[in-house]
Design a protein around this motif. Structure first.
Motif, short mmCIF file in Angstrom:
data_model
loop_
_atom_site.label_atom_id
_atom_site.label_comp_id
_atom_site.label_asym_id
_atom_site.label_seq_id
_atom_site.Cartn_x
_atom_site.Cartn_y
_atom_site.Cartn_z
N GLU A 73 0.67 -1.24 0.11
CA GLU A 73 0.14 0.02 0.08
C GLU A 73 0.85 1.33 0.03
O GLU A 73 0.57 2.18 -0.70
N TYR A 74 1.98 1.35 0.60
CA TYR A 74 2.96 2.28 0.69
C TYR A 74 3.56 2.51 -0.53
O TYR A 74 3.88 3.62 -1.02
N VAL A 75 4.07 1.36 -1.05
CA VAL A 75 4.91 1.47 -2.21
C VAL A 75 4.03 2.18 -3.44
O VAL A 75 4.38 3.02 -3.89
N GLN A 76 2.58 1.86 -3.34
CA GLN A 76 1.70 2.43 -4.41
C GLN A 76 1.74 3.95 -4.19
O GLN A 76 1.66 4.77 -5.14
N LYS A 77 1.46 4.44 -2.61
CA LYS A 77 1.43 5.54 -2.67
C LYS A 77 2.93 6.27 -3.04
O LYS A 77 2.69 7.64 -3.37
N VAL A 78 4.11 5.79 -2.76
CA VAL A 78 5.31 6.43 -2.92
C VAL A 78 5.25 6.47 -4.56
O VAL A 78 5.70 7.58 -5.08
N GLU A 79 4.79 5.57 -5.32
CA GLU A 79 4.63 5.72 -6.75
C GLU A 79 3.83 6.97 -7.20
O GLU A 79 4.14 7.50 -8.10
N SER A 80 2.93 6.96 -6.46
CA SER A 80 1.87 8.13 -6.72
C SER A 80 2.45 9.61 -6.70
O SER A 80 2.39 10.36 -7.50
N ILE A 81 3.39 9.57 -5.46
CA ILE A 81 3.96 10.81 -5.16
C ILE A 81 5.04 11.00 -6.26
O ILE A 81 5.16 12.06 -6.86
N LYS A 82 5.81 9.95 -6.71
CA LYS A 82 6.91 9.93 -7.69
C LYS A 82 6.18 10.51 -9.21
O LYS A 82 6.78 11.48 -9.94
N ALA A 83 5.00 9.98 -9.41
CA ALA A 83 4.08 10.56 -10.81
C ALA A 83 3.73 11.81 -10.54
O ALA A 83 4.28 12.65 -11.68
N ILE A 84 3.39 12.48 -9.51
CA ILE A 84 3.19 13.97 -9.25
C ILE A 84 4.33 14.78 -9.45
O ILE A 84 4.39 15.81 -10.10
#
Length: 142
Positions: A73-84
């Motif tokens: 779940e946190y890995v996915q949030k980190v990926e979202s942050i990197k995309a933004i």
């Protein structure tokens, strides 16, 4: 009470989304040539970037930072942050290029204006040599 790693991730995600919206506003202000808005947005952008940097430091020094790699779940949030972050960098580069083009256009227009003004003040002396005279017609005594 210290914030959990999840709270810090949510906070950083929200801050980056605010930055993304602000960059879009900056782009609109550049297109509309609203200098006052551009200056204000630049200051707001700097404040948000400082906030992102502080949040990043809090996340990187958090006791639960290993969860960023272990928890899906946190890995996915980190990926979202990197995309933004990536999208913000792209928009910021576009805005920077647009500002540079606007500045270049302004300089060209200013140079044309200066040249035009110079031609109105140009006259020729008795030898046929061009001269710029600022007092053309002001030293006549009638």
């Amino acid at each position: 009470m210290a914030q959990s790693i999840e709270q810090l991730l949510e906070l950083q995600l929200a801050t980056l989304e605010s930055l993304s919206r602000l960059l879009e506003q900056e782009k609109a202000a550049i297109v509309e040539r609203k200098a006052a808005d551009i200056a204000k947005l630049a200051n707001d952008k700097l404040a948000l970037l400082n906030k992102v940097q502080q949040q990043d430091h809090q996340i990187s020094s958090h006791a639960q930072r290993q969860l960023l790699v272990d928890n899906p779940e946190y890995v996915q949030k980190v990926e979202s942050i990197k995309a933004i972050v990536s999208r913000c960098k792209e928009i910021n580069e576009v805005n920077g290029e647009a500002l540079q083009r606007a500045q270049l256009s302004f300089h060209k227009l200013n140079n044309l204006f200066q040249q035009s003004r110079g031609k109105q003040q140009m006259t020729y002396n008795s030898e046929g040599v061009a001269q710029n005279i600022r007092s053309l017609g002001t030293n006549i005594k009638a």
